[in-house]
Design a protein around this motif. Structure first.
Motif, PDB file in Angstrom:
ATOM      1  N   ILE A  67     -50.473 -17.630  18.614  1.00  0.00           N
ATOM      2  CA  ILE A  67     -51.115 -18.749  19.321  1.00  0.00           C
ATOM      3  C   ILE A  67     -52.314 -19.222  18.483  1.00  0.00           C
ATOM      4  O   ILE A  67     -52.534 -20.420  18.302  1.00  0.00           O
ATOM      5  CB  ILE A  67     -51.613 -18.297  20.725  1.00  0.00           C
ATOM      6  CG1 ILE A  67     -50.496 -17.663  21.542  1.00  0.00           C
ATOM      7  CG2 ILE A  67     -52.291 -19.453  21.472  1.00  0.00           C
ATOM      8  CD1 ILE A  67     -49.330 -18.546  21.857  1.00  0.00           C
ATOM      9  N   LEU A 105     -46.736 -39.467  22.077  1.00  0.00           N
ATOM     10  CA  LEU A 105     -47.517 -38.383  21.491  1.00  0.00           C
ATOM     11  C   LEU A 105     -48.038 -38.815  20.132  1.00  0.00           C
ATOM     12  O   LEU A 105     -47.291 -39.353  19.310  1.00  0.00           O
ATOM     13  CB  LEU A 105     -46.665 -37.133  21.291  1.00  0.00           C
ATOM     14  CG  LEU A 105     -46.475 -36.167  22.444  1.00  0.00           C
ATOM     15  CD1 LEU A 105     -45.940 -34.843  21.906  1.00  0.00           C
ATOM     16  CD2 LEU A 105     -47.749 -35.936  23.234  1.00  0.00           C
ATOM     17  N   ASN A 144     -51.900 -33.425  13.461  1.00  0.00           N
ATOM     18  CA  ASN A 144     -51.881 -32.277  12.545  1.00  0.00           C
ATOM     19  C   ASN A 144     -51.966 -32.651  11.073  1.00  0.00           C
ATOM     20  O   ASN A 144     -52.343 -31.833  10.254  1.00  0.00           O
ATOM     21  CB  ASN A 144     -50.653 -31.405  12.814  1.00  0.00           C
ATOM     22  CG  ASN A 144     -50.847 -30.553  14.052  1.00  0.00           C
ATOM     23  OD1 ASN A 144     -51.547 -29.551  14.011  1.00  0.00           O
ATOM     24  ND2 ASN A 144     -50.267 -30.978  15.170  1.00  0.00           N
ATOM     25  N   ASP A 166     -49.541 -37.223  16.943  1.00  0.00           N
ATOM     26  CA  ASP A 166     -49.661 -35.920  16.286  1.00  0.00           C
ATOM     27  C   ASP A 166     -50.752 -35.994  15.219  1.00  0.00           C
ATOM     28  O   ASP A 166     -50.602 -36.697  14.221  1.00  0.00           O
ATOM     29  CB  ASP A 166     -48.310 -35.558  15.648  1.00  0.00           C
ATOM     30  CG  ASP A 166     -48.286 -34.153  15.075  1.00  0.00           C
ATOM     31  OD1 ASP A 166     -49.366 -33.542  14.918  1.00  0.00           O
ATOM     32  OD2 ASP A 166     -47.167 -33.674  14.776  1.00  0.00           O
ATOM     33  N   ILE A 209     -51.559 -34.746  20.340  1.00  0.00           N
ATOM     34  CA  ILE A 209     -51.101 -33.360  20.237  1.00  0.00           C
ATOM     35  C   ILE A 209     -51.746 -32.740  19.008  1.00  0.00           C
ATOM     36  O   ILE A 209     -51.649 -33.283  17.908  1.00  0.00           O
ATOM     37  CB  ILE A 209     -49.558 -33.215  20.237  1.00  0.00           C
ATOM     38  CG1 ILE A 209     -49.183 -31.733  20.161  1.00  0.00           C
ATOM     39  CG2 ILE A 209     -48.894 -34.016  19.121  1.00  0.00           C
ATOM     40  CD1 ILE A 209     -47.737 -31.418  20.499  1.00  0.00           C
ATOM     41  N   ALA A 210     -52.454 -31.621  19.237  1.00  0.00           N
ATOM     42  CA  ALA A 210     -53.040 -30.864  18.120  1.00  0.00           C
ATOM     43  C   ALA A 210     -52.179 -29.620  17.959  1.00  0.00           C
ATOM     44  O   ALA A 210     -51.054 -29.709  17.491  1.00  0.00           O
ATOM     45  CB  ALA A 210     -54.500 -30.565  18.413  1.00  0.00           C
ATOM     46  N   ARG A 270     -52.019 -21.586  15.467  1.00  0.00           N
ATOM     47  CA  ARG A 270     -51.650 -22.979  15.732  1.00  0.00           C
ATOM     48  C   ARG A 270     -52.692 -23.712  16.590  1.00  0.00           C
ATOM     49  O   ARG A 270     -52.994 -24.876  16.358  1.00  0.00           O
ATOM     50  CB  ARG A 270     -50.282 -23.005  16.446  1.00  0.00           C
ATOM     51  CG  ARG A 270     -49.730 -24.409  16.637  1.00  0.00           C
ATOM     52  CD  ARG A 270     -48.611 -24.708  15.664  1.00  0.00           C
ATOM     53  NE  ARG A 270     -48.209 -26.098  15.755  1.00  0.00           N
ATOM     54  CZ  ARG A 270     -48.033 -26.905  14.723  1.00  0.00           C
ATOM     55  NH1 ARG A 270     -48.207 -26.457  13.499  1.00  0.00           N
ATOM     56  NH2 ARG A 270     -47.674 -28.147  14.870  1.00  0.00           N
ATOM     57  N   MET A 329     -45.729 -29.663  29.059  1.00  0.00           N
ATOM     58  CA  MET A 329     -44.622 -30.619  28.900  1.00  0.00           C
ATOM     59  C   MET A 329     -43.279 -29.938  29.161  1.00  0.00           C
ATOM     60  O   MET A 329     -42.380 -30.537  29.750  1.00  0.00           O
ATOM     61  CB  MET A 329     -44.654 -31.239  27.495  1.00  0.00           C
ATOM     62  CG  MET A 329     -45.835 -32.182  27.297  1.00  0.00           C
ATOM     63  SD  MET A 329     -45.907 -32.867  25.636  1.00  0.00           S
ATOM     64  CE  MET A 329     -44.420 -33.881  25.628  1.00  0.00           C
ATOM     65  N   ASN A 330     -43.151 -28.677  28.720  1.00  0.00           N
ATOM     66  CA  ASN A 330     -41.896 -27.957  28.931  1.00  0.00           C
ATOM     67  C   ASN A 330     -41.584 -27.824  30.421  1.00  0.00           C
ATOM     68  O   ASN A 330     -40.419 -27.784  30.822  1.00  0.00           O
ATOM     69  CB  ASN A 330     -41.968 -26.566  28.300  1.00  0.00           C
ATOM     70  CG  ASN A 330     -41.812 -26.600  26.785  1.00  0.00           C
ATOM     71  OD1 ASN A 330     -41.439 -27.638  26.215  1.00  0.00           O
ATOM     72  ND2 ASN A 330     -42.096 -25.497  26.124  1.00  0.00           N
ATOM     73  N   GLY A 379     -50.769 -27.950  20.303  1.00  0.00           N
ATOM     74  CA  GLY A 379     -49.693 -27.954  21.289  1.00  0.00           C
ATOM     75  C   GLY A 379     -49.630 -26.690  22.143  1.00  0.00           C
ATOM     76  O   GLY A 379     -48.734 -26.542  22.974  1.00  0.00           O
ATOM     77  N   GLN A 380     -50.592 -25.775  21.982  1.00  0.00           N
ATOM     78  CA  GLN A 380     -50.490 -24.476  22.666  1.00  0.00           C
ATOM     79  C   GLN A 380     -50.872 -24.560  24.140  1.00  0.00           C
ATOM     80  O   GLN A 380     -50.587 -23.644  24.915  1.00  0.00           O
ATOM     81  CB  GLN A 380     -51.328 -23.410  21.939  1.00  0.00           C
ATOM     82  CG  GLN A 380     -50.962 -23.254  20.477  1.00  0.00           C
ATOM     83  CD  GLN A 380     -49.509 -22.863  20.263  1.00  0.00           C
ATOM     84  OE1 GLN A 380     -49.113 -21.744  20.576  1.00  0.00           O
ATOM     85  NE2 GLN A 380     -48.694 -23.777  19.748  1.00  0.00           N
ATOM     86  N   GLN A 398     -45.599 -18.304  14.377  1.00  0.00           N
ATOM     87  CA  GLN A 398     -45.871 -19.351  15.361  1.00  0.00           C
ATOM     88  C   GLN A 398     -44.732 -19.403  16.366  1.00  0.00           C
ATOM     89  O   GLN A 398     -43.619 -18.972  16.089  1.00  0.00           O
ATOM     90  CB  GLN A 398     -46.051 -20.717  14.678  1.00  0.00           C
ATOM     91  CG  GLN A 398     -47.269 -20.707  13.759  1.00  0.00           C
ATOM     92  CD  GLN A 398     -47.821 -22.060  13.393  1.00  0.00           C
ATOM     93  OE1 GLN A 398     -47.165 -23.075  13.582  1.00  0.00           O
ATOM     94  NE2 GLN A 398     -49.017 -22.060  12.841  1.00  0.00           N
ATOM     95  N   VAL A 441     -47.839 -28.310  25.129  1.00  0.00           N
ATOM     96  CA  VAL A 441     -46.374 -28.163  25.138  1.00  0.00           C
ATOM     97  C   VAL A 441     -45.889 -27.299  26.307  1.00  0.00           C
ATOM     98  O   VAL A 441     -44.891 -27.659  26.939  1.00  0.00           O
ATOM     99  CB  VAL A 441     -45.832 -27.703  23.765  1.00  0.00           C
ATOM    100  CG1 VAL A 441     -44.313 -27.591  23.800  1.00  0.00           C
ATOM    101  CG2 VAL A 441     -46.265 -28.670  22.661  1.00  0.00           C
ATOM    102  N   PRO A 442     -46.578 -26.182  26.661  1.00  0.00           N
ATOM    103  CA  PRO A 442     -46.126 -25.489  27.881  1.00  0.00           C
ATOM    104  C   PRO A 442     -46.115 -26.425  29.092  1.00  0.00           C
ATOM    105  O   PRO A 442     -45.168 -26.398  29.895  1.00  0.00           O
ATOM    106  CB  PRO A 442     -47.167 -24.376  28.068  1.00  0.00           C
ATOM    107  CG  PRO A 442     -47.732 -24.133  26.710  1.00  0.00           C
ATOM    108  CD  PRO A 442     -47.676 -25.457  25.988  1.00  0.00           C
ATOM    109  N   LEU A 465     -43.200 -23.888  21.230  1.00  0.00           N
ATOM    110  CA  LEU A 465     -44.376 -24.723  21.486  1.00  0.00           C
ATOM    111  C   LEU A 465     -44.579 -25.724  20.360  1.00  0.00           C
ATOM    112  O   LEU A 465     -45.700 -26.121  20.057  1.00  0.00           O
ATOM    113  CB  LEU A 465     -45.631 -23.854  21.675  1.00  0.00           C
ATOM    114  CG  LEU A 465     -45.624 -22.905  22.870  1.00  0.00           C
ATOM    115  CD1 LEU A 465     -46.976 -22.228  23.036  1.00  0.00           C
ATOM    116  CD2 LEU A 465     -45.243 -23.636  24.161  1.00  0.00           C
TER     117      LEU A 465
END
Ligand code: FAD
Ligand code: FES
Ligand code: FES
Lengths: 190, 277
Positions: free
Chosen positions: B105, B50, B54, B52, B30-31, B108, B40-41, B33-34, A70, B37-38, A74
């Motif tokens: 990817i 957030l 998961n 979560d 957020i599940a 996740r 957010m970054n 995040g793929q 992973q 998160v990009p 991310l």
């Protein structure tokens, strides 16, 4: 309901988390917004995990989460609580190199080395699932790890060679075990 | 750049997650995040909170029941592509899931995240439209069901409300029809430039094509599919001409051509899936 960051007035509140990294338990204070990649590098000093793109594309930050590859860029470190994280450091023996790492060295499968930790982590996961991957499978898996230097030929060759070495040493281990059993059985008979 | 500060919640039950979504303003789920998160970054997304999901294992099941396959929102792409029920009843969906991004990817990213993110070039929104799926949306006020075709509005826009959670997607088990899938991307793992799901009746020529990567959302068009390849090619071109493509004319033409090629391959795969059974 659990909020790990209660008060906005406190500026940037931190929360205490426990991470299992390479079999070791670490308790740390982190901001929820800190990426796992950054916490591994800055808080734990595990700088083998590289950071290239922070958008999931380059693969240099790949770690194993419960054995699955992973992107650590991310995922927030708070999310990794309760999971087993393995970084390239955790795949490296105390002395010398792992069979996979040694194969990378033999085949000149790295030049600048920036991509290498992500490659090693990803391929380690592949070889645990598939002891004898064909070239197409290897290339498909490596498509998630960008290398700007080598052109991949040498990396694919290293992976194939490492797979062979692992199979043979696995077979050798089985043989030793079988031999041990035979001897034990023979000993009983005698 | 790094994400801005946010409050982080890790609900232990669906009810708790829905309460947080009802109470917190500017909360985001957020599940995997793929996709999130990009964004957010790069600070293109700046959620204050957030949530979560998961840990909500009740959202991670795949089950066949009463003629539908129910896929939990938290099912990861890598589980989806190999799940025996998916492979058995929805081989085109399994094939499409295998084309999403890279291994790291897929381990996740989740189907729920892909549907709510609604990238026009994403495989799973198109697969859901192609299979006439229904999205199950839940909030503190209750549950509602939305046809996939009505759920997707356009580029990254859907019918979901901020306090709603997508809990599952339900796909009716196909009978009397076969599906094929194909797409074209610049490199393995990239988002597709264009792709298609083709549906053909086992008897007769009735069929449908669901296009993705061309317009802002997946489009399903029903059509009688000619058994003659040249006529089919003209049918595909005519159908594609009806879609709103990208603004750039050259890009639009290129994507339509690729989509037509993909549709023909998907058609051949749908037909081939009937042989040897
Ligand atoms: C390098 C790379 C390549 C990729 N290639 C592809 C590709 O080829 N094809 C493709 O389709 N995708 C691709 N993706 C995206 C990937 O499929 C994501 O997994 C997916 O789009 C989002 O799923 P997620 O679970 O990660 O969602 P997240 O990123 O966690 O969330 C995405 C959005 O959905 C919302 N959300 C998530 N789950 C729910 C829910 N249950 N209820 C309500 N809202 C929810 C979030 O709030 C957010 O707005 C790629 C991603 C990367 C990083
Ligand atoms: S830094 Fe994570 S994939 Fe590039
Ligand atoms: S060795 Fe330089 S990027 Fe791969």
């Amino acid at each position: 309901m659990q909020s790990v960051s209660e008060s906005a007035a406190a500026g940037r509140p931190k929360t205490s988390i426990t991470l299992m990294v390479n079999g070791q338990r670490h308790t740390l204070d982190v901001e929820p917004r800190w990426l796992l990649s950054d916490v591994l590098r800055h808080q734990l000093g595990l700088t083998g995990t590289h950071v290239g793109c922070e958008q999931g594309v380059c693969g240099s930050c790949t770690v194993l989460l419960d054995g699955q590859p992973q992107r650590s860029c991310l995922m927030f470190a708070v999310q990794a609580e309760g999971h087993d994280i393995t970084t390239v450091e955790g795949l490296t023996p105390e002395q010398g190199l792992s069979p996979l790492q040694a194969a990378f060295e033999r085949h000149h499968a790295l030049q600048c080395g920036f991509c290498t930790p992500g490659m090693i982590v990803t391929v380690e996961a592949l070889l645990r699932e598939n002891a004898d991957p064909d070239e197409e499978t290897i290339r498909e898996v490596l498509s998630g790890n960008i290398c700007r230097c080598t052109g991949y030929q040498s990396i694919v060759a290293a992976v194939q060679d490492a797979a062979r070495v692992r199979r043979e040493s696995g077979a050798a281990k089985l043989e030793v075990a079988a031999k041990g059993q035979n001897e034990a059985a023979g000993g009983e008979q005698a | 750049m790094k994400p801005i500060s946010f409050s982080y919640y890790r609900p232990k039950s669906l009810a708790e997650a829905l309460d947080i979504l009802a109470q917190e303003e500017e909360a985001k789920v957020i599940a995997g995040g793929q996709s999130l998160v990009p964004l957010m970054n790069f600070r293109l997304s700046r959620p204050k909170t957030l949530v979560d999901i998961n840990g909500l294992r009740e959202l991670a099941a795949v089950e066949a029941d009463g003629g539908v396959l129910r896929i939990g929102a938290l099912v990861r792409h890598q589980e989806l592509l190999a799940h025996p029920l998916v492979v058995q009843h929805f081989p085109a969906l399994a094939a499409a899931a295998a084309e999403i991004g890279h291994w790291a990817i897929r381990t996740r990213g989740t189907i729920g995240g892909s549907l709510v993110h609604a990238d026009p070039a994403a495989e799973l929104p198109a697969a859901t439209v192609a299979h006439r799926g229904v999205l199950v949306l839940t909030s503190a006020h209750g549950e509602r069901r939305v046809d996939a075709d009505a759920f997707f509005y356009g580029y990254l826009m859907t019918d979901i409300a901020p306090d709603e959670l997508l809990t599952a997607v339900e796909l009716p088990l196909p009978s009397g029809v076969r599906y094929g899938f194909a797409e074209h991307a610049r490199r393995p793992g990239d988002f597709a430039l264009a792709g298609a799901f083709v549906e053909v009746a086992e008897a007769g020529h009735a069929g449908a094509v669901t296009w993705f990567g061309v317009g802002g959302r997946p489009d399903r068009q029903e059509m009688e599919l000619s058994p003659d390849a040249a006529s089919r090619g003209r049918q595909f071109a005519a159908a594609l001409a009806e879609l709103d493509g990208p603004e750039d004319e050259v890009e639009a033409r290129y994507r339509r051509q690729l989509a037509a090629v993909a549709a023909e391959q998907a058609y051949q795969r749908a037909i081939a899936s009937g042989r040897g059974n």
